[in-house]
Design a protein around this motif. Sequence first.
Motif, PDB file in Angstrom:
ATOM      1  N   LEU A 214       7.289   5.663 -42.856  1.00  0.00           N
ATOM      2  CA  LEU A 214       5.992   5.366 -42.598  1.00  0.00           C
ATOM      3  C   LEU A 214       5.263   4.670 -43.505  1.00  0.00           C
ATOM      4  CD1 LEU A 214       4.885   8.090 -40.055  1.00  0.00           C
ATOM      5  CD2 LEU A 214       6.039   5.842 -39.401  1.00  0.00           C
ATOM      6  N   LYS A 215       5.097   5.185 -44.589  1.00  0.00           N
ATOM      7  CA  LYS A 215       4.500   4.804 -45.876  1.00  0.00           C
ATOM      8  C   LYS A 215       4.988   3.338 -46.234  1.00  0.00           C
ATOM      9  CE  LYS A 215       3.480   7.674 -49.045  1.00  0.00           C
ATOM     10  NZ  LYS A 215       3.837   9.280 -49.908  1.00  0.00           N
ATOM     11  N   LYS A 216       6.402   3.181 -45.914  1.00  0.00           N
ATOM     12  CA  LYS A 216       6.861   2.048 -46.385  1.00  0.00           C
ATOM     13  C   LYS A 216       6.737   0.821 -45.300  1.00  0.00           C
ATOM     14  CE  LYS A 216      10.381   4.335 -49.389  1.00  0.00           C
ATOM     15  NZ  LYS A 216      11.809   4.648 -49.309  1.00  0.00           N
ATOM     16  N   LEU A 217       6.721   1.314 -44.172  1.00  0.00           N
ATOM     17  CA  LEU A 217       6.689   0.204 -43.084  1.00  0.00           C
ATOM     18  C   LEU A 217       5.331  -0.348 -43.135  1.00  0.00           C
ATOM     19  CD1 LEU A 217       8.741   2.253 -40.281  1.00  0.00           C
ATOM     20  CD2 LEU A 217       9.143  -0.078 -41.343  1.00  0.00           C
ATOM     21  N   PHE A 218       4.245   0.806 -43.276  1.00  0.00           N
ATOM     22  CA  PHE A 218       2.951   0.060 -43.402  1.00  0.00           C
ATOM     23  C   PHE A 218       2.471  -0.388 -44.740  1.00  0.00           C
ATOM     24  CE2 PHE A 218       2.464   2.545 -39.397  1.00  0.00           C
ATOM     25  CZ  PHE A 218       1.462   2.125 -38.933  1.00  0.00           C
ATOM     26  N   ASN A 219       3.538  -1.610 -44.892  1.00  0.00           N
ATOM     27  CA  ASN A 219       3.278  -2.127 -46.251  1.00  0.00           C
ATOM     28  C   ASN A 219       1.816  -2.758 -46.510  1.00  0.00           C
ATOM     29  OD1 ASN A 219       3.977  -4.434 -45.126  1.00  0.00           O
ATOM     30  ND2 ASN A 219       5.891  -4.288 -45.575  1.00  0.00           N
ATOM     31  N   GLY A 220       1.171  -2.990 -45.290  1.00  0.00           N
ATOM     32  CA  GLY A 220      -0.295  -3.699 -45.451  1.00  0.00           C
ATOM     33  C   GLY A 220      -1.262  -2.666 -45.203  1.00  0.00           C
ATOM     34  N   SER A 221      -0.899  -1.552 -45.462  1.00  0.00           N
ATOM     35  CA  SER A 221      -1.877  -0.499 -45.083  1.00  0.00           C
ATOM     36  C   SER A 221      -2.129   0.662 -46.216  1.00  0.00           C
ATOM     37  CB  SER A 221      -1.924   0.180 -43.684  1.00  0.00           C
ATOM     38  OG  SER A 221      -2.147  -1.095 -42.778  1.00  0.00           O
ATOM     39  N   ASP A 222      -3.035   1.434 -46.460  1.00  0.00           N
ATOM     40  CA  ASP A 222      -3.163   2.590 -47.108  1.00  0.00           C
ATOM     41  C   ASP A 222      -2.990   3.795 -46.334  1.00  0.00           C
ATOM     42  OD1 ASP A 222      -3.333   1.281 -49.568  1.00  0.00           O
ATOM     43  OD2 ASP A 222      -5.435   0.647 -49.067  1.00  0.00           O
ATOM     44  N   LEU A 223      -2.376   4.729 -46.749  1.00  0.00           N
ATOM     45  CA  LEU A 223      -2.190   6.145 -46.019  1.00  0.00           C
ATOM     46  C   LEU A 223      -3.602   6.838 -46.334  1.00  0.00           C
ATOM     47  CD1 LEU A 223      -0.680   8.527 -44.482  1.00  0.00           C
ATOM     48  CD2 LEU A 223       0.192   9.231 -46.586  1.00  0.00           C
ATOM     49  N   ILE A 224      -4.226   7.238 -45.365  1.00  0.00           N
ATOM     50  CA  ILE A 224      -5.472   8.166 -45.645  1.00  0.00           C
ATOM     51  C   ILE A 224      -5.339   9.646 -45.625  1.00  0.00           C
ATOM     52  CG2 ILE A 224      -7.864   8.796 -44.591  1.00  0.00           C
ATOM     53  CD1 ILE A 224      -7.859   6.088 -43.437  1.00  0.00           C
ATOM     54  N   ARG A 225      -4.478   9.896 -44.522  1.00  0.00           N
ATOM     55  CA  ARG A 225      -3.976  11.341 -44.684  1.00  0.00           C
ATOM     56  C   ARG A 225      -2.937  11.703 -43.653  1.00  0.00           C
ATOM     57  NH1 ARG A 225      -5.553  13.543 -39.897  1.00  0.00           N
ATOM     58  NH2 ARG A 225      -7.660  13.075 -38.801  1.00  0.00           N
ATOM     59  N   SER A 226      -2.386  12.867 -43.637  1.00  0.00           N
ATOM     60  CA  SER A 226      -1.328  13.175 -42.712  1.00  0.00           C
ATOM     61  C   SER A 226      -1.692  14.764 -42.533  1.00  0.00           C
ATOM     62  CB  SER A 226      -0.094  13.010 -43.065  1.00  0.00           C
ATOM     63  OG  SER A 226       0.223  13.604 -44.196  1.00  0.00           O
ATOM     64  N   ARG A 227      -1.424  15.109 -41.388  1.00  0.00           N
ATOM     65  CA  ARG A 227      -1.565  16.921 -41.019  1.00  0.00           C
ATOM     66  C   ARG A 227      -0.764  17.243 -39.820  1.00  0.00           C
ATOM     67  NH1 ARG A 227      -6.039  18.157 -37.079  1.00  0.00           N
ATOM     68  NH2 ARG A 227      -6.478  16.225 -35.604  1.00  0.00           N
ATOM     69  N   LYS A 228      -0.559  18.626 -39.850  1.00  0.00           N
ATOM     70  CA  LYS A 228       0.120  19.139 -38.756  1.00  0.00           C
ATOM     71  C   LYS A 228      -0.776  18.997 -37.242  1.00  0.00           C
ATOM     72  CE  LYS A 228       3.623  21.677 -41.267  1.00  0.00           C
ATOM     73  NZ  LYS A 228       4.408  23.053 -41.481  1.00  0.00           N
ATOM     74  N   VAL A 229      -0.094  18.921 -36.310  1.00  0.00           N
ATOM     75  CA  VAL A 229      -1.040  18.903 -35.188  1.00  0.00           C
ATOM     76  C   VAL A 229      -0.013  19.600 -33.951  1.00  0.00           C
ATOM     77  CG1 VAL A 229      -2.643  17.014 -35.609  1.00  0.00           C
ATOM     78  CG2 VAL A 229      -0.254  16.364 -34.530  1.00  0.00           C
ATOM     79  N   ASP A 230      -0.716  19.776 -32.733  1.00  0.00           N
ATOM     80  CA  ASP A 230       0.359  20.063 -31.687  1.00  0.00           C
ATOM     81  C   ASP A 230      -0.102  19.207 -30.377  1.00  0.00           C
ATOM     82  OD1 ASP A 230       1.995  21.308 -29.971  1.00  0.00           O
ATOM     83  OD2 ASP A 230       0.754  22.958 -29.684  1.00  0.00           O
ATOM     84  N   GLY A 231       0.740  17.981 -30.423  1.00  0.00           N
ATOM     85  CA  GLY A 231       0.513  17.067 -29.589  1.00  0.00           C
ATOM     86  C   GLY A 231       1.505  16.690 -28.692  1.00  0.00           C
TER      87      GLY A 231
END
Length: 244
Positions: A214-231
């Motif tokens: 995902l970090k590579k695919l979103f090459n025009g964006s910056d990763l703000i954060r990631s976290r575990k969820v139950d969705g």
Amino acid sequence: MKEAINPPKSSTPKAFLLSLILLSLFYLIFLSLQPKNSNSRNRNITINDLRIRPGYTSYDAYINHQLHKTTDPKLRKIWTSRDWDRKIRVFAQFFSQLKQEKLLSNSSKALCVGARMGQEVEALKRVGVNDSIGLDLVPYPPIVIKGDFHHQPFDDKTFDFEFSNVFDHALYPDKFVGEIERTLKPSGICVLHVAVFRRPDKYSANDLYSIEPLKKLFNGSDLIRSRKVDGFGLDTEVVFRKRK
């Protein structure tokens, strides 16, 4: 005077070439009979931590497979009755936290990608983000319009915020992400719920093994954060901000 006797032409080059061909053939047969190395097979499956599932003979076949679930009358009844309020409550909790983090506001123009019956859209409206719409192969007016997330029917730089929990349904993840980045405004926020530690359902078109792709695919964006969820079967929330 004795006549010169010409020696017979040597067949050595032809014999050597024939032997070489036969040896190559035997070697190829030998390789085909060997058991495949399990480590090599695993590398092929998890290359770059994103695997596209095989089996689709055409894009139409892929679309028809996705529609089989989306148009199922039993599922649609569940989505609009038993699951309706429960999903809205859970999505509203996610969106409320994003508002607290200043990643979403009441003035945001928002899109839910792959929204089905629009529970995500309704949740956005309930937390105050009234300018919200959903996109899906099957529309659910007035909150979900018809469209393919590989080819969003919107102009460039339309939305401040985009949410999706159907990344695993993308046959072409690069187009899925590319359309999000195209239709996001500069500094716009994209939030994805994905399955990294669990495997998605039979309608998934890809399997994700980390957030690195995902970090590579979103090459025009910056990763703000990631976290575990139950969705609803998805375990990881990833947030990107489009660059200016």
